[in-house]
Design a protein around this motif. Sequence first.
Motif, PDB file in Angstrom:
ATOM      1  N   ILE A   1      19.197  -0.333   3.783  1.00  0.00           N
ATOM      2  CA  ILE A   1      17.805  -0.651   3.451  1.00  0.00           C
ATOM      3  C   ILE A   1      16.897  -0.216   4.595  1.00  0.00           C
ATOM      4  O   ILE A   1      15.866   0.423   4.379  1.00  0.00           O
ATOM      5  N   THR A   2      17.295  -0.524   5.813  1.00  0.00           N
ATOM      6  CA  THR A   2      16.525  -0.109   6.980  1.00  0.00           C
ATOM      7  C   THR A   2      16.431   1.411   7.046  1.00  0.00           C
ATOM      8  O   THR A   2      15.366   1.964   7.336  1.00  0.00           O
ATOM      9  N   GLU A   3      17.527   2.083   6.747  1.00  0.00           N
ATOM     10  CA  GLU A   3      17.530   3.549   6.762  1.00  0.00           C
ATOM     11  C   GLU A   3      16.567   4.111   5.718  1.00  0.00           C
ATOM     12  O   GLU A   3      15.812   5.050   5.987  1.00  0.00           O
ATOM     13  N   ALA A   4      16.555   3.512   4.531  1.00  0.00           N
ATOM     14  CA  ALA A   4      15.646   3.975   3.475  1.00  0.00           C
ATOM     15  C   ALA A   4      14.190   3.752   3.878  1.00  0.00           C
ATOM     16  O   ALA A   4      13.341   4.634   3.675  1.00  0.00           O
ATOM     17  N   ILE A   5      13.903   2.612   4.470  1.00  0.00           N
ATOM     18  CA  ILE A   5      12.529   2.336   4.912  1.00  0.00           C
ATOM     19  C   ILE A   5      12.142   3.306   6.021  1.00  0.00           C
ATOM     20  O   ILE A   5      11.028   3.835   6.038  1.00  0.00           O
ATOM     21  N   TYR A   6      13.064   3.565   6.937  1.00  0.00           N
ATOM     22  CA  TYR A   6      12.813   4.536   8.002  1.00  0.00           C
ATOM     23  C   TYR A   6      12.472   5.902   7.403  1.00  0.00           C
ATOM     24  O   TYR A   6      11.527   6.566   7.829  1.00  0.00           O
ATOM     25  N   GLN A   7      13.235   6.305   6.405  1.00  0.00           N
ATOM     26  CA  GLN A   7      13.005   7.604   5.775  1.00  0.00           C
ATOM     27  C   GLN A   7      11.633   7.665   5.104  1.00  0.00           C
ATOM     28  O   GLN A   7      10.951   8.688   5.165  1.00  0.00           O
ATOM     29  N   VAL A   8      11.218   6.567   4.492  1.00  0.00           N
ATOM     30  CA  VAL A   8       9.887   6.519   3.868  1.00  0.00           C
ATOM     31  C   VAL A   8       8.804   6.597   4.938  1.00  0.00           C
ATOM     32  O   VAL A   8       7.855   7.368   4.818  1.00  0.00           O
TER      33      VAL A   8
ATOM     34  N   GLU B   1       0.825  -1.210   0.000  1.00  0.00           N
ATOM     35  CA  GLU B   1       0.000   0.000   0.000  1.00  0.00           C
ATOM     36  C   GLU B   1       0.859   1.260   0.000  1.00  0.00           C
ATOM     37  O   GLU B   1       0.541   2.237  -0.688  1.00  0.00           O
ATOM     38  N   LEU B   2       1.942   1.253   0.756  1.00  0.00           N
ATOM     39  CA  LEU B   2       2.854   2.405   0.741  1.00  0.00           C
ATOM     40  C   LEU B   2       3.447   2.585  -0.652  1.00  0.00           C
ATOM     41  O   LEU B   2       3.593   3.713  -1.130  1.00  0.00           O
ATOM     42  N   GLY B   3       3.792   1.481  -1.291  1.00  0.00           N
ATOM     43  CA  GLY B   3       4.343   1.532  -2.639  1.00  0.00           C
ATOM     44  C   GLY B   3       3.361   2.077  -3.658  1.00  0.00           C
ATOM     45  O   GLY B   3       3.748   2.579  -4.709  1.00  0.00           O
ATOM     46  N   GLN B   4       2.075   1.976  -3.351  1.00  0.00           N
ATOM     47  CA  GLN B   4       1.032   2.513  -4.232  1.00  0.00           C
ATOM     48  C   GLN B   4       0.749   3.984  -3.929  1.00  0.00           C
ATOM     49  O   GLN B   4      -0.137   4.582  -4.527  1.00  0.00           O
TER      50      GLN B   4
ATOM     51  N   LYS C   1       9.811   5.794  -4.417  1.00  0.00           N
ATOM     52  CA  LYS C   1      10.619   5.631  -5.632  1.00  0.00           C
ATOM     53  C   LYS C   1      11.991   6.267  -5.474  1.00  0.00           C
ATOM     54  O   LYS C   1      12.999   5.711  -5.916  1.00  0.00           O
ATOM     55  N   VAL C   2      12.057   7.402  -4.820  1.00  0.00           N
ATOM     56  CA  VAL C   2      13.335   8.076  -4.578  1.00  0.00           C
ATOM     57  C   VAL C   2      14.206   7.220  -3.653  1.00  0.00           C
ATOM     58  O   VAL C   2      15.416   7.080  -3.878  1.00  0.00           O
ATOM     59  N   ALA C   3      13.592   6.625  -2.641  1.00  0.00           N
ATOM     60  CA  ALA C   3      14.334   5.765  -1.716  1.00  0.00           C
ATOM     61  C   ALA C   3      14.908   4.554  -2.443  1.00  0.00           C
ATOM     62  O   ALA C   3      16.077   4.190  -2.247  1.00  0.00           O
ATOM     63  N   ILE C   4      14.104   3.953  -3.305  1.00  0.00           N
ATOM     64  CA  ILE C   4      14.566   2.782  -4.061  1.00  0.00           C
ATOM     65  C   ILE C   4      15.688   3.174  -5.017  1.00  0.00           C
ATOM     66  O   ILE C   4      16.706   2.476  -5.115  1.00  0.00           O
ATOM     67  N   GLU C   5      15.528   4.287  -5.703  1.00  0.00           N
ATOM     68  CA  GLU C   5      16.574   4.752  -6.619  1.00  0.00           C
ATOM     69  C   GLU C   5      17.885   4.981  -5.874  1.00  0.00           C
ATOM     70  O   GLU C   5      18.957   4.629  -6.364  1.00  0.00           O
ATOM     71  N   GLY C   6      17.793   5.562  -4.683  1.00  0.00           N
ATOM     72  CA  GLY C   6      18.988   5.785  -3.878  1.00  0.00           C
ATOM     73  C   GLY C   6      19.685   4.484  -3.519  1.00  0.00           C
ATOM     74  O   GLY C   6      20.918   4.388  -3.565  1.00  0.00           O
ATOM     75  N   LEU C   7      18.904   3.477  -3.168  1.00  0.00           N
ATOM     76  CA  LEU C   7      19.498   2.172  -2.843  1.00  0.00           C
ATOM     77  C   LEU C   7      20.145   1.534  -4.073  1.00  0.00           C
ATOM     78  O   LEU C   7      21.227   0.957  -3.980  1.00  0.00           O
ATOM     79  N   MET C   8      19.494   1.651  -5.203  1.00  0.00           N
ATOM     80  CA  MET C   8      20.014   1.031  -6.421  1.00  0.00           C
ATOM     81  C   MET C   8      21.272   1.723  -6.939  1.00  0.00           C
ATOM     82  O   MET C   8      22.054   1.115  -7.660  1.00  0.00           O
ATOM     83  N   GLN C   9      21.476   2.973  -6.558  1.00  0.00           N
ATOM     84  CA  GLN C   9      22.633   3.727  -7.028  1.00  0.00           C
ATOM     85  C   GLN C   9      23.814   3.666  -6.062  1.00  0.00           C
ATOM     86  O   GLN C   9      24.862   4.254  -6.331  1.00  0.00           O
ATOM     87  N   ARG C  10      23.654   2.934  -4.957  1.00  0.00           N
ATOM     88  CA  ARG C  10      24.745   2.817  -3.995  1.00  0.00           C
ATOM     89  C   ARG C  10      25.922   2.069  -4.603  1.00  0.00           C
ATOM     90  O   ARG C  10      25.746   1.231  -5.487  1.00  0.00           O
ATOM     91  N   GLU C  11      27.096   2.340  -4.085  1.00  0.00           N
ATOM     92  CA  GLU C  11      28.275   1.594  -4.502  1.00  0.00           C
ATOM     93  C   GLU C  11      28.126   0.154  -4.029  1.00  0.00           C
ATOM     94  O   GLU C  11      27.657  -0.113  -2.916  1.00  0.00           O
ATOM     95  N   VAL C  12      28.527  -0.767  -4.869  1.00  0.00           N
ATOM     96  CA  VAL C  12      28.433  -2.190  -4.532  1.00  0.00           C
ATOM     97  C   VAL C  12      29.401  -2.496  -3.397  1.00  0.00           C
ATOM     98  O   VAL C  12      30.558  -2.072  -3.425  1.00  0.00           O
ATOM     99  N   THR C  13      28.904  -3.215  -2.387  1.00  0.00           N
ATOM    100  CA  THR C  13      29.735  -3.629  -1.263  1.00  0.00           C
ATOM    101  C   THR C  13      29.576  -5.116  -1.029  1.00  0.00           C
ATOM    102  O   THR C  13      28.669  -5.742  -1.559  1.00  0.00           O
ATOM    103  N   SER C  14      30.421  -5.682  -0.206  1.00  0.00           N
ATOM    104  CA  SER C  14      30.341  -7.090   0.133  1.00  0.00           C
ATOM    105  C   SER C  14      29.304  -7.317   1.219  1.00  0.00           C
ATOM    106  O   SER C  14      29.159  -6.524   2.139  1.00  0.00           O
ATOM    107  N   GLU C  15      28.580  -8.408   1.112  1.00  0.00           N
ATOM    108  CA  GLU C  15      27.618  -8.786   2.143  1.00  0.00           C
ATOM    109  C   GLU C  15      28.224  -9.800   3.122  1.00  0.00           C
ATOM    110  O   GLU C  15      27.543 -10.315   3.973  1.00  0.00           O
ATOM    111  N   LEU C  16      29.515 -10.069   2.956  1.00  0.00           N
ATOM    112  CA  LEU C  16      30.148 -11.118   3.752  1.00  0.00           C
ATOM    113  C   LEU C  16      30.942 -10.610   4.938  1.00  0.00           C
ATOM    114  O   LEU C  16      31.701 -11.346   5.527  1.00  0.00           O
TER     115      LEU C  16
END
Length: 115
Positions: free
Chosen positions: A84-91, A44-47, A99-114
Amino acid sequence: MTEIRRLGVAFGANPFTFIGLSGVGDLIVTATSVNSRNWRAGNELGQGKSLDDVINNMGMVIEGVYTTKAAYELSQQRNVPMPITEAIYQVLYEHKDVKVAIEGLMQREVTSELE
């Protein structure tokens, strides 16, 4: 899952705790089930609906709304990166456009998840 594990480890949790039902299992159900209040709220938020409208129309507690705030605040206290948590918090709490939050996440520099 990486963010959840990072935060848990910052508080002394065993990182393997999060690969079982209480971690991955819960995340899969929450993210994929139309019966999940968190999934429905996110949809619903996404809509474009407001958080107040979503909460008022759900008729039940949406745990993720309150968990997001707690996780965000804890991550800030412990300096745990949780983009991701920060972006959701901001929303949810700062009225950032989804959409702005998602774009920001997608434009982040790639990092390791390990880490």
